[in-house]
Design an enzyme around this catalytic site. Structure first.
Site, PDB file in Angstrom:
ATOM      1  N   ASN A  63       2.127  -1.477  -7.373  1.00 35.83           N
ATOM      2  CA  ASN A  63       1.969  -1.612  -6.144  1.00 35.83           C
ATOM      3  C   ASN A  63       0.700  -0.906  -5.501  1.00 35.83           C
ATOM      4  O   ASN A  63       0.542   0.143  -6.039  1.00 35.83           O
ATOM      5  CB  ASN A  63       2.992  -1.661  -5.066  1.00 35.83           C
ATOM      6  CG  ASN A  63       2.809  -2.176  -3.743  1.00 35.83           C
ATOM      7  OD1 ASN A  63       2.355  -3.030  -3.339  1.00 35.83           O
ATOM      8  ND2 ASN A  63       3.460  -1.180  -2.899  1.00 35.83           N
TER       9      ASN A  63
ATOM     10  N   HIS B 262      -0.635   0.679  -1.583  1.00 36.97           N
ATOM     11  CA  HIS B 262      -0.380   0.683  -0.378  1.00 36.97           C
ATOM     12  C   HIS B 262      -1.435   1.374   0.479  1.00 36.97           C
ATOM     13  O   HIS B 262      -2.180   2.271  -0.175  1.00 36.97           O
ATOM     14  CB  HIS B 262       0.933   1.578  -0.369  1.00 36.97           C
ATOM     15  CG  HIS B 262       1.374   1.958   1.220  1.00 36.97           C
ATOM     16  ND1 HIS B 262       2.089   0.825   1.658  1.00 36.97           N
ATOM     17  CD2 HIS B 262       1.322   2.749   2.131  1.00 36.97           C
ATOM     18  CE1 HIS B 262       2.342   1.021   3.083  1.00 36.97           C
ATOM     19  NE2 HIS B 262       1.884   2.445   3.008  1.00 36.97           N
TER      20      HIS B 262
HETATM   21  C1  GAR Z   1      -3.390  -4.290   1.269  1.00 34.63           C
HETATM   22  O1  GAR Z   1      -4.184  -3.506   2.184  1.00 34.63           O
HETATM   23  C2  GAR Z   1      -2.167  -3.633   0.700  1.00 34.63           C
HETATM   24  O2  GAR Z   1      -2.737  -2.312   0.437  1.00 34.63           O
HETATM   25  C3  GAR Z   1      -1.058  -3.784   1.625  1.00 34.63           C
HETATM   26  O3  GAR Z   1      -1.394  -4.999   1.945  1.00 34.63           O
HETATM   27  C4  GAR Z   1      -2.808  -5.360   2.050  1.00 34.63           C
HETATM   28  C5  GAR Z   1      -2.998  -6.746   1.260  1.00 34.63           C
HETATM   29  O4  GAR Z   1      -4.440  -6.899   1.707  1.00 34.63           O
HETATM   30  N1  GAR Z   1       0.155  -3.529   1.075  1.00 34.63           N
HETATM   31  C6  GAR Z   1       1.059  -2.936   1.549  1.00 34.63           C
HETATM   32  O5  GAR Z   1       0.855  -2.539   2.766  1.00 34.63           O
HETATM   33  C7  GAR Z   1       2.130  -2.635   0.975  1.00 34.63           C
HETATM   34  N2  GAR Z   1       3.329  -1.866   1.645  1.00 34.63           N
HETATM   35  P1  GAR Z   1      -5.151  -8.454   0.996  1.00 34.63           P
HETATM   36  O6  GAR Z   1      -4.110  -9.607   1.149  1.00 34.63           O
HETATM   37  O7  GAR Z   1      -6.298  -8.545   1.649  1.00 34.63           O
HETATM   38  O8  GAR Z   1      -5.177  -7.758  -0.462  1.00 34.63           O
END
Ligand code: GAR
Length: 187
Positions: free
Chosen positions: A102, A104
């Site tokens: 994952n 974050h």
């Molecule tokens: C990303 O910034 C990722 O780090 C985060 O969701 C976003 C998805 O963006 N994930 C989390 O926060 C996990 N807890 P995207 O759809 O533009 O790739």
């Protein structure tokens, strides 16, 4: 050839960066995009790149026979979460040991956990008056944003930063480093 499945729920900018990076890769291919959200941007991106996509509701996500059929059909070696907002069920952790990662948008263990995604994370960084933030790439376990950390990259928080500005800085790091982490793990 190693086959990756990307699980995503939202805009899909990370999924896009990963798909584009591996489009002509000799050893790694994105073979499946899976989402729980029928309006996720990632479905359009998968379609444009002729990558098989699957929409699974929470019920199906938690059914071993459904999920393993979908993943085995594409001979998936590794699952990459890219803004996937559902908890990964235990049977997937057992079937893919050290093969689910994952990303974050903060320096875990700070600002993680259930409900911590998107601008909320960056607002928390600002509210906490942190002087730096960044990205964390980690193995997935049965708790949100909690598994063993593989890589962290930092960025300075400027006094004038807003949550939106921080988000843009952090996403740049995400798009650069997630593909490298995937390559390292599959090597
Ligand atoms: C990303 O910034 C990722 O780090 C985060 O969701 C976003 C998805 O963006 N994930 C989390 O926060 C996990 N807890 P995207 O759809 O533009 O790739």
């Amino acid at each position: 050839m190693k086959h990756i499945a990307i699980f995503a729920s939202g805009n899909g900018t990370n999924a896009k960066a990963i798909i584009e990076h591996f489009a002509n890769h000799p050893e790694i291919r994105v073979a499946l995009v899976l989402t729980n959200n029928p309006s996720a941007g990632v479905l359009k991106i998968a379609h444009e790149h002729k990558i098989i996509s699957a929409i699974v509701n929470k019920n199906s996500l938690n059914k071993e026979e459904v999920m393993m059929k979908v993943l085995n059909a594409q001979k998936i070696d590794m699952i990459v979460l890219a803004g996937f907002l559902q908890l990964i069920p235990a049977f997937l952790l057992q079937n893919f040991p050290k093969k689910i990662i994952n990303i974050h948008p903060a320096l875990l263990p700070k600002h993680g956990g259930k409900g911590m995604y998107g601008l909320k994370v960056h607002q928390a960084v600002l509210a906490n008056k942190d002087t730096e933030t960044g990205i964390t790439i980690h193995y997935v376990n049965e708790v949100y944003d909690d598994g063993e950390i593989l890589l962290q990259k930092k960025v300075v928080v400027d006094p004038n930063d807003t949550a939106e500005l921080l988000s843009a800085k952090v996403q740049q790091l995400e798009h650069e480093w997630y593909v490298k982490a995937i390559e390292d793990l599959l090597r």
